[in-house]
Write a protein that holds these residues in place. Structure first.
Motif, PDB file in Angstrom:
ATOM      1  N   ARG A  49      38.695  47.127  21.332  1.00 40.72           N
ATOM      2  CA  ARG A  49      37.482  47.934  21.218  1.00 40.72           C
ATOM      3  C   ARG A  49      36.573  47.692  22.426  1.00 40.72           C
ATOM      4  NH1 ARG A  49      35.430  50.310  16.846  1.00 40.72           N
ATOM      5  NH2 ARG A  49      36.878  49.101  15.528  1.00 40.72           N
ATOM      6  N   VAL A  50      36.008  48.766  22.956  1.00 39.73           N
ATOM      7  CA  VAL A  50      35.093  48.655  24.090  1.00 39.73           C
ATOM      8  C   VAL A  50      33.770  48.066  23.608  1.00 39.73           C
ATOM      9  CG1 VAL A  50      33.819  49.892  25.880  1.00 39.73           C
ATOM     10  CG2 VAL A  50      36.154  50.607  25.280  1.00 39.73           C
ATOM     11  N   GLU A  51      33.402  46.908  24.181  1.00 35.35           N
ATOM     12  CA  GLU A  51      32.189  46.201  23.773  1.00 35.35           C
ATOM     13  C   GLU A  51      30.985  46.563  24.645  1.00 35.35           C
ATOM     14  OE1 GLU A  51      32.179  44.310  21.160  1.00 35.35           O
ATOM     15  OE2 GLU A  51      34.334  44.150  20.775  1.00 35.35           O
ATOM     16  N   ALA A  52      31.223  46.854  25.918  1.00 38.53           N
ATOM     17  CA  ALA A  52      30.120  47.168  26.835  1.00 38.53           C
ATOM     18  C   ALA A  52      30.688  47.870  28.068  1.00 38.53           C
ATOM     19  CB  ALA A  52      29.371  45.901  27.246  1.00 38.53           C
ATOM     20  N   VAL A  53      29.821  48.624  28.744  1.00 40.32           N
ATOM     21  CA  VAL A  53      30.165  49.261  30.015  1.00 40.32           C
ATOM     22  C   VAL A  53      29.074  48.864  31.005  1.00 40.32           C
ATOM     23  CG1 VAL A  53      30.659  51.408  31.242  1.00 40.32           C
ATOM     24  CG2 VAL A  53      31.249  51.188  28.804  1.00 40.32           C
ATOM     25  N   ARG A  54      29.445  48.061  31.991  1.00 46.11           N
ATOM     26  CA  ARG A  54      28.464  47.498  32.913  1.00 46.11           C
ATOM     27  C   ARG A  54      28.781  47.869  34.346  1.00 46.11           C
ATOM     28  NH1 ARG A  54      28.682  41.786  33.260  1.00 46.11           N
ATOM     29  NH2 ARG A  54      30.810  41.739  32.484  1.00 46.11           N
ATOM     30  N   ARG A  55      27.809  47.600  35.228  1.00 51.73           N
ATOM     31  CA  ARG A  55      28.016  47.758  36.668  1.00 51.73           C
ATOM     32  C   ARG A  55      27.618  46.458  37.348  1.00 51.73           C
ATOM     33  NH1 ARG A  55      24.797  47.869  40.545  1.00 51.73           N
ATOM     34  NH2 ARG A  55      22.997  48.273  39.184  1.00 51.73           N
ATOM     35  N   ARG A  56      28.440  46.001  38.271  1.00 55.37           N
ATOM     36  CA  ARG A  56      28.092  44.879  39.159  1.00 55.37           C
ATOM     37  C   ARG A  56      28.354  45.359  40.562  1.00 55.37           C
ATOM     38  NH1 ARG A  56      25.481  41.598  41.717  1.00 55.37           N
ATOM     39  NH2 ARG A  56      25.964  39.362  41.837  1.00 55.37           N
ATOM     40  N   ALA A  57      27.267  45.499  41.359  1.00 52.39           N
ATOM     41  CA  ALA A  57      27.366  46.101  42.688  1.00 52.39           C
ATOM     42  C   ALA A  57      27.970  47.502  42.531  1.00 52.39           C
ATOM     43  CB  ALA A  57      28.172  45.213  43.628  1.00 52.39           C
ATOM     44  N   LYS A  58      29.077  47.782  43.216  1.00 50.39           N
ATOM     45  CA  LYS A  58      29.724  49.089  43.105  1.00 50.39           C
ATOM     46  C   LYS A  58      30.948  49.045  42.199  1.00 50.39           C
ATOM     47  CE  LYS A  58      28.256  50.232  47.819  1.00 50.39           C
ATOM     48  NZ  LYS A  58      28.692  50.676  49.165  1.00 50.39           N
ATOM     49  N   TYR A  59      31.077  47.978  41.411  1.00 52.06           N
ATOM     50  CA  TYR A  59      32.182  47.840  40.473  1.00 52.06           C
ATOM     51  C   TYR A  59      31.729  48.210  39.067  1.00 52.06           C
ATOM     52  CZ  TYR A  59      34.382  45.050  44.169  1.00 52.06           C
ATOM     53  OH  TYR A  59      34.916  44.612  45.358  1.00 52.06           O
ATOM     54  N   LEU A  60      32.573  48.893  38.333  1.00 52.45           N
ATOM     55  CA  LEU A  60      32.346  49.156  36.919  1.00 52.45           C
ATOM     56  C   LEU A  60      33.161  48.167  36.102  1.00 52.45           C
ATOM     57  CD1 LEU A  60      32.511  53.039  36.958  1.00 52.45           C
ATOM     58  CD2 LEU A  60      30.505  51.672  36.350  1.00 52.45           C
ATOM     59  N   LEU A  61      32.562  47.655  35.048  1.00 55.06           N
ATOM     60  CA  LEU A  61      33.236  46.708  34.162  1.00 55.06           C
ATOM     61  C   LEU A  61      33.211  47.268  32.740  1.00 55.06           C
ATOM     62  CD1 LEU A  61      31.710  43.388  35.508  1.00 55.06           C
ATOM     63  CD2 LEU A  61      34.098  44.093  35.721  1.00 55.06           C
ATOM     64  N   ILE A  62      34.393  47.482  32.188  1.00 52.86           N
ATOM     65  CA  ILE A  62      34.526  47.884  30.794  1.00 52.86           C
ATOM     66  C   ILE A  62      34.928  46.633  30.027  1.00 52.86           C
ATOM     67  CG2 ILE A  62      35.709  49.404  29.169  1.00 52.86           C
ATOM     68  CD1 ILE A  62      36.189  51.326  31.516  1.00 52.86           C
ATOM     69  N   ASP A  63      34.016  46.128  29.215  1.00 50.95           N
ATOM     70  CA  ASP A  63      34.199  44.830  28.567  1.00 50.95           C
ATOM     71  C   ASP A  63      34.876  44.964  27.208  1.00 50.95           C
ATOM     72  OD1 ASP A  63      32.941  43.522  30.656  1.00 50.95           O
ATOM     73  OD2 ASP A  63      30.967  43.565  29.688  1.00 50.95           O
ATOM     74  N   GLY A 131      25.934  39.282  46.085  1.00 50.42           N
ATOM     75  CA  GLY A 131      24.526  38.923  46.188  1.00 50.42           C
ATOM     76  C   GLY A 131      23.679  39.491  45.067  1.00 50.42           C
ATOM     77  N   LEU A 132      22.365  39.545  45.306  1.00 46.34           N
ATOM     78  CA  LEU A 132      21.409  40.022  44.316  1.00 46.34           C
ATOM     79  C   LEU A 132      21.566  41.525  44.067  1.00 46.34           C
ATOM     80  CD1 LEU A 132      18.060  38.257  45.326  1.00 46.34           C
ATOM     81  CD2 LEU A 132      19.531  37.722  43.378  1.00 46.34           C
ATOM     82  N   GLU A 133      21.241  41.934  42.850  1.00 48.96           N
ATOM     83  CA  GLU A 133      21.170  43.349  42.515  1.00 48.96           C
ATOM     84  C   GLU A 133      19.800  43.878  42.952  1.00 48.96           C
ATOM     85  OE1 GLU A 133      23.125  45.603  41.081  1.00 48.96           O
ATOM     86  OE2 GLU A 133      24.881  44.353  40.626  1.00 48.96           O
ATOM     87  N   PRO A 134      19.748  44.929  43.777  1.00 48.96           N
ATOM     88  CA  PRO A 134      18.454  45.422  44.267  1.00 48.96           C
ATOM     89  C   PRO A 134      17.561  46.006  43.182  1.00 48.96           C
ATOM     90  CG  PRO A 134      20.224  46.898  44.907  1.00 48.96           C
ATOM     91  CD  PRO A 134      20.875  45.674  44.344  1.00 48.96           C
ATOM     92  N   LEU A 135      18.147  46.406  42.043  1.00 41.63           N
ATOM     93  CA  LEU A 135      17.341  46.915  40.932  1.00 41.63           C
ATOM     94  C   LEU A 135      17.117  45.854  39.861  1.00 41.63           C
ATOM     95  CD1 LEU A 135      18.865  50.494  40.524  1.00 41.63           C
ATOM     96  CD2 LEU A 135      16.770  49.823  41.722  1.00 41.63           C
ATOM     97  N   GLY A 136      17.571  44.640  40.121  1.00 39.14           N
ATOM     98  CA  GLY A 136      17.405  43.547  39.177  1.00 39.14           C
ATOM     99  C   GLY A 136      16.068  42.849  39.331  1.00 39.14           C
ATOM    100  N   ALA A 137      15.704  42.056  38.317  1.00 34.88           N
ATOM    101  CA  ALA A 137      14.415  41.374  38.314  1.00 34.88           C
ATOM    102  C   ALA A 137      14.308  40.325  39.410  1.00 34.88           C
ATOM    103  CB  ALA A 137      14.188  40.722  36.948  1.00 34.88           C
ATOM    104  N   GLY A 138      15.434  39.838  39.926  1.00 37.11           N
ATOM    105  CA  GLY A 138      15.399  38.775  40.921  1.00 37.11           C
ATOM    106  C   GLY A 138      15.163  39.237  42.348  1.00 37.11           C
ATOM    107  N   PHE A 139      15.110  40.561  42.558  1.00 34.04           N
ATOM    108  CA  PHE A 139      14.937  41.061  43.927  1.00 34.04           C
ATOM    109  C   PHE A 139      13.505  41.520  44.143  1.00 34.04           C
ATOM    110  CE2 PHE A 139      15.122  44.606  47.060  1.00 34.04           C
ATOM    111  CZ  PHE A 139      15.414  43.834  48.175  1.00 34.04           C
TER     112      PHE A 139
END
Length: 277
Positions: A49-63, A131-139
Motif C-alpha cells: 500500500r502506498v503510504e506517502a508520496v514525497r519529493r527530495r530535490a528533483k527525486y520523487l519518493l513513493i513510500d 543539500g538544503l531544500e530551498p522551500l524548507g524551513a532551514g533555508f
C-alpha cells in the motif's frame, strides 16, 4: 530538464491518485534507463500500500511500509495517471499498476530512473549527499551566507550546487538572481548578509511563483494530467538574450557559466568592483 517546481507539481498531481492504493502489478517495457530498472519490482511491490508520496530535490519518493520507489524524470520524462487499459506508446517505459489505474513513466531520452530503496531511503547514495531544500524551513539568509562564506565560486554556480542547495536549476537560478539584482558571476563570498537575505527570499519567491503557474513547460515535459506549465511567460532573464529588459529597457545578455547558458541584465545586475556587496 524538469526542475524543482515541475517535479513538485507532478508530485501534487499524482499524490491523490496513489495514497492508500495497493500495487497490483508492475510493467517494465524498457529497463535500460539512466540506471537499470530492477527486474524484481513486481515481486517487491505487489500487494503493498502506498503510504506517502514525497519529493527530495528533483527525486520523487513513493513510500511503502518496507521501502520506497524512487523516480527521477531525467531530461524529458513525465508521469501520467491513466486508466489501466490505456495502450502504451513508444516512449512509455514503466507502469505502476494500482487496480484500475496506472502511474506511467514516459521518457523519450531515457535519462530518468526507477529504483527500489530500502528504509531509510535518505541513506541511499543518490540522496545522502543532497543539500538544503530551498522551500524548507532551514533555508534563509543566514543559511545562504554560511554556504557562501569564503567561496570565490560565482553565486549562480553555488546556488545550483545540489550538495549545498537542491533543486535550483538553470532557469530558476537566472530568474532568482535577476529578482535579487545580483550579477550571476559575483563571487559568492562577497555577498553581504543583507544580499544573502534578499537572494534567499528571491529564490523562494521564484520557486513559489513557478509552482503557482504550474512550472515551466520545456520540450517534452507535461504534468500528470497532460497539461502544460506557464511560468515561462513570466521570465525576466532566462532565454531572453538580445531582448529588452522588462525593468530598465536595456538588452539581456547571455554567457556560458559552468557549461550552462546564463542570462542577465548588465544594468540591473551589475558586477561589483570590490568589497562586500
Amino acid at each position: 530538464m524538469p526542475e524543482l517546481p515541475e517535479v513538485e507539481v507532478t508530485r501534487l498531481g499524482i499524490e491523490p491518485h496513489l495514497l492508500g492504493q495497493v500495487v497490483s502489478d508492475v510493467s517494465i517495457r524498457q529497463p535500460r534507463l539512466r540506471y537499470p530498472v530492477p527486474d524484481d519490482l513486481a515481486g517487491r511491490l505487489s500487494g503493498l500500500r502506498v503510504e506517502a508520496v514525497r519529493r527530495r530535490a528533483k527525486y520523487l519518493l513513493i513510500d511503502f511500509a518496507v521501502g520506497s520507489l524512487l523516480i527521477h524524470l531525467g531530461m524529458s520524462g513525465s508521469l501520467r495517471i491513466l486508466a489501466a487499459d490505456s495502450p502504451a506508446e513508444k516512449h512509455d517505459h514503466f507502469d505502476l499498476v494500482l487496480g484500475a489505474t496506472i502511474l506511467r513513466l514516459r521518457d523519450p531520452r531515457r535519462f530518468g530512473a526507477v529504483l527500489w530503496l530500502p528504509h531509510p531511503p535518505e541513506a541511499h547514495p543518490l540522496l545522502a549527499g543532497l543539500g538544503l531544500e530551498p522551500l524548507g524551513a532551514g533555508f534563509d539568509g543566514a543559511a545562504l551566507q554560511n554556504m557562501c562564506a569564503g567561496r570565490k565560486t560565482p553565486i549562480k554556480l553555488l546556488i545550483m550546487d545540489g550538495h549545498l542547495l537542491v533543486g535550483v536549476g538553470n532557469i530558476y537560478a537566472s530568474e532568482s538572481l535577476f529578482r535579487a539584482r545580483i550579477h550571476p558571476a559575483t563571487p559568492a563570498g562577497r555577498l553581504s548578509r543583507a544580499r544573502c537575505e534578499r537572494l534567499a527570499q528571491c529564490i523562494r519567491e521564484t520557486l513559489q511563483d513557478a509552482l503557482a503557474a504550474g512550472g515551466s513547460t520545456l520540450r517534452d515535459f507535461l504534468h500528470s494530467d497532460g497539461s502544460a506549465g506557464y511560468f515561462q511567460q513570466q521570465y525576466f532573464a532566462y532565454g531572453r538574450a538580445g531582448e529588452a529588459c522588462r525593468v530598465c529597457g536595456g538588452k539581456i545578455n547571455k554567457r556560458v557559466m559552468g557549461q550552462r547558458a546564463t542570462f542577465f541584465c548588465p544594468r540591473c545586475q551589475r558586477l561589483p568592483s570590490g568589497g562586500k556587496v
